[in-house]
Design a protein around this motif. Sequence first.
Motif, mmCIF file in Angstrom:
data_model
loop_
_atom_site.group_PDB
_atom_site.id
_atom_site.type_symbol
_atom_site.label_atom_id
_atom_site.label_comp_id
_atom_site.label_asym_id
_atom_site.label_seq_id
_atom_site.Cartn_x
_atom_site.Cartn_y
_atom_site.Cartn_z
ATOM 1 N N THR A 169 -38.490 -9.382 -18.574
ATOM 2 C CA THR A 169 -39.670 -9.995 -17.969
ATOM 3 C C THR A 169 -39.954 -11.052 -19.444
ATOM 4 O OG1 THR A 169 -40.854 -8.378 -18.680
ATOM 5 C CG2 THR A 169 -40.529 -8.432 -16.719
ATOM 6 N N LYS A 170 -40.568 -12.141 -19.073
ATOM 7 C CA LYS A 170 -40.824 -13.123 -20.265
ATOM 8 C C LYS A 170 -42.099 -13.831 -19.954
ATOM 9 C CE LYS A 170 -37.927 -16.406 -18.181
ATOM 10 N NZ LYS A 170 -36.504 -16.971 -18.334
ATOM 11 N N THR A 171 -43.000 -13.918 -20.592
ATOM 12 C CA THR A 171 -44.152 -14.837 -20.494
ATOM 13 C C THR A 171 -44.325 -15.639 -21.757
ATOM 14 O OG1 THR A 171 -45.460 -13.084 -21.608
ATOM 15 C CG2 THR A 171 -45.490 -12.913 -19.419
ATOM 16 N N GLN A 172 -44.960 -17.000 -21.536
ATOM 17 C CA GLN A 172 -45.253 -17.818 -22.534
ATOM 18 C C GLN A 172 -46.672 -18.153 -22.610
ATOM 19 O OE1 GLN A 172 -43.506 -21.966 -21.689
ATOM 20 N NE2 GLN A 172 -43.337 -22.284 -23.918
ATOM 21 N N ASN A 173 -47.249 -18.091 -23.661
ATOM 22 C CA ASN A 173 -48.686 -18.298 -24.019
ATOM 23 C C ASN A 173 -49.189 -19.819 -24.038
ATOM 24 O OD1 ASN A 173 -48.130 -19.091 -26.473
ATOM 25 N ND2 ASN A 173 -48.997 -17.227 -27.531
ATOM 26 N N LYS A 174 -50.317 -20.083 -24.213
ATOM 27 C CA LYS A 174 -50.711 -21.499 -23.978
ATOM 28 C C LYS A 174 -50.175 -22.312 -25.245
ATOM 29 C CE LYS A 174 -55.038 -20.436 -21.710
ATOM 30 N NZ LYS A 174 -56.425 -20.363 -21.837
ATOM 31 N N LYS A 175 -49.846 -21.576 -26.409
ATOM 32 C CA LYS A 175 -49.354 -22.168 -27.667
ATOM 33 C C LYS A 175 -48.010 -22.481 -27.551
ATOM 34 C CE LYS A 175 -53.043 -20.832 -30.829
ATOM 35 N NZ LYS A 175 -53.358 -20.166 -32.038
ATOM 36 N N GLY A 176 -47.127 -21.902 -26.632
ATOM 37 C CA GLY A 176 -45.749 -22.297 -26.402
ATOM 38 C C GLY A 176 -44.843 -21.240 -26.996
ATOM 39 N N ASN A 177 -45.637 -19.989 -27.423
ATOM 40 C CA ASN A 177 -44.753 -18.903 -28.006
ATOM 41 C C ASN A 177 -44.525 -17.901 -26.827
ATOM 42 O OD1 ASN A 177 -45.022 -19.785 -30.519
ATOM 43 N ND2 ASN A 177 -46.839 -18.768 -31.020
ATOM 44 N N TRP A 178 -43.056 -17.269 -26.827
ATOM 45 C CA TRP A 178 -42.820 -16.622 -25.671
ATOM 46 C C TRP A 178 -42.701 -14.803 -26.285
ATOM 47 C CZ3 TRP A 178 -40.760 -18.159 -21.247
ATOM 48 C CH2 TRP A 178 -40.628 -19.584 -20.861
ATOM 49 N N THR A 179 -43.005 -14.023 -25.096
ATOM 50 C CA THR A 179 -42.840 -12.750 -25.464
ATOM 51 C C THR A 179 -41.856 -12.151 -24.145
ATOM 52 O OG1 THR A 179 -45.121 -12.312 -26.121
ATOM 53 C CG2 THR A 179 -43.911 -10.600 -25.421
ATOM 54 N N VAL A 180 -40.672 -11.759 -24.676
ATOM 55 C CA VAL A 180 -39.641 -11.034 -23.818
ATOM 56 C C VAL A 180 -39.550 -9.577 -23.969
ATOM 57 C CG1 VAL A 180 -37.310 -11.268 -23.247
ATOM 58 C CG2 VAL A 180 -38.325 -12.987 -24.217
ATOM 59 N N LYS A 181 -39.864 -8.953 -22.794
ATOM 60 C CA LYS A 181 -39.766 -7.470 -22.641
ATOM 61 C C LYS A 181 -38.447 -7.092 -21.927
ATOM 62 C CE LYS A 181 -41.894 -3.355 -20.886
ATOM 63 N NZ LYS A 181 -42.914 -2.933 -19.789
ATOM 64 N N ILE A 182 -37.511 -6.260 -22.675
ATOM 65 C CA ILE A 182 -36.504 -5.874 -21.967
ATOM 66 C C ILE A 182 -36.464 -4.221 -21.849
ATOM 67 C CG2 ILE A 182 -33.738 -5.687 -22.445
ATOM 68 C CD1 ILE A 182 -34.373 -8.440 -24.187
ATOM 69 N N LYS A 183 -36.144 -3.815 -20.645
ATOM 70 C CA LYS A 183 -36.090 -2.356 -20.472
ATOM 71 C C LYS A 183 -34.743 -2.079 -19.720
ATOM 72 C CE LYS A 183 -38.494 1.672 -18.521
ATOM 73 N NZ LYS A 183 -37.568 2.256 -19.102
ATOM 74 N N PRO A 184 -33.913 -1.410 -20.764
ATOM 75 C CA PRO A 184 -32.643 -0.924 -20.268
ATOM 76 C C PRO A 184 -32.504 0.304 -19.112
ATOM 77 C CG PRO A 184 -32.624 -1.217 -22.514
ATOM 78 C CD PRO A 184 -33.997 -1.406 -21.970
ATOM 79 N N ASN A 185 -32.015 0.101 -18.127
ATOM 80 C CA ASN A 185 -32.086 1.347 -17.103
ATOM 81 C C ASN A 185 -30.948 2.317 -17.146
ATOM 82 O OD1 ASN A 185 -34.413 -0.023 -16.232
ATOM 83 N ND2 ASN A 185 -33.510 -1.148 -14.879
ATOM 84 N N ASP A 186 -29.739 1.683 -17.732
ATOM 85 C CA ASP A 186 -28.566 2.594 -17.741
ATOM 86 C C ASP A 186 -28.210 3.151 -19.012
ATOM 87 O OD1 ASP A 186 -28.073 0.162 -18.861
ATOM 88 O OD2 ASP A 186 -26.253 -0.112 -17.760
ATOM 89 N N ILE A 187 -29.027 3.579 -19.900
ATOM 90 C CA ILE A 187 -28.781 4.078 -21.208
ATOM 91 C C ILE A 187 -29.376 5.679 -21.204
ATOM 92 C CG2 ILE A 187 -28.349 2.195 -22.371
ATOM 93 C CD1 ILE A 187 -31.037 2.551 -23.877
ATOM 94 N N LYS A 188 -28.991 6.479 -21.933
ATOM 95 C CA LYS A 188 -29.470 7.692 -22.134
ATOM 96 C C LYS A 188 -30.837 7.977 -22.179
ATOM 97 C CE LYS A 188 -28.332 10.654 -25.508
ATOM 98 N NZ LYS A 188 -27.631 11.467 -26.363
ATOM 99 N N ASN A 189 -31.321 7.421 -23.484
ATOM 100 C CA ASN A 189 -32.714 7.520 -23.751
ATOM 101 C C ASN A 189 -33.717 6.358 -23.356
ATOM 102 O OD1 ASN A 189 -32.445 9.720 -25.389
ATOM 103 N ND2 ASN A 189 -31.515 8.878 -27.005
ATOM 104 N N SER A 190 -34.756 6.767 -23.011
ATOM 105 C CA SER A 190 -35.535 5.274 -22.547
ATOM 106 C C SER A 190 -36.137 4.742 -23.520
ATOM 107 C CB SER A 190 -36.861 6.219 -21.868
ATOM 108 O OG SER A 190 -37.869 5.162 -21.306
ATOM 109 N N LEU A 191 -36.093 3.497 -23.702
ATOM 110 C CA LEU A 191 -36.513 2.555 -24.900
ATOM 111 C C LEU A 191 -36.659 1.274 -23.882
ATOM 112 C CD1 LEU A 191 -34.254 0.018 -25.805
ATOM 113 C CD2 LEU A 191 -33.146 2.155 -26.546
ATOM 114 N N GLN A 192 -37.831 0.401 -24.892
ATOM 115 C CA GLN A 192 -38.131 -0.898 -24.429
ATOM 116 C C GLN A 192 -37.938 -1.839 -25.839
ATOM 117 O OE1 GLN A 192 -42.113 -0.678 -23.029
ATOM 118 N NE2 GLN A 192 -41.285 0.133 -21.156
#
Length: 178
Positions: free
Chosen positions: A118-141
């Motif tokens: 998931t990605k979002t862009q703020n008003k200043k043009g900077n991006w935040t990308v959140k990645i959540k792998p679903n097929d690995i052993k330990n839960s991480l973001q």
Amino acid sequence: MKKIITIFSIFSVFLFLQNCSAQGKSDPQVVNNLLNSEEFTFYAEKALPYNQDVINIAYSMPNAAAQRIFDLSGEGYSIEIKNKVLDVVMPYFGRTYNPSYGSTDNSYRFTSKDFTLTKTQNKKGNWTVKIKPNDIKNSLQIFIDISKSGSSSVSIQSNDRQPITYNGYVAKNEETEE
């Protein structure tokens, strides 16, 4: 818990200020095109561990520079998203709560074909990308904060390790000969 949140907030402000002072690496339109295509590579230049024990060990080494930032330039550490595949090769410095016994490699090295981005862009043009792998052993973001110039900060949070942050930049994926 409040102490950890306070420390994390102060550290985030430090990273934000450091990223604001960084020199531009790419054209803002190129960065936008990379993020819209969802095919890019984050190249790590520095690691910033949270664990004070790791920092104390680094200070105690002979002839070591007294700093809490580890230089990763030229080491080839990256997070690559290409053809709906997430490939992570990142070092880890910190406390592992559930170590894999018999293994000396406790870094982040995995390939995921099932992940949500998931990605979002703020008003200043900077991006935040959140990645959540679903097929690995330990839960991480994985959280990637990307400035308009391409300089970025990555934070990896896992349920079996302390969080760690990396500074670097995003760029176009390298072309491979097949």
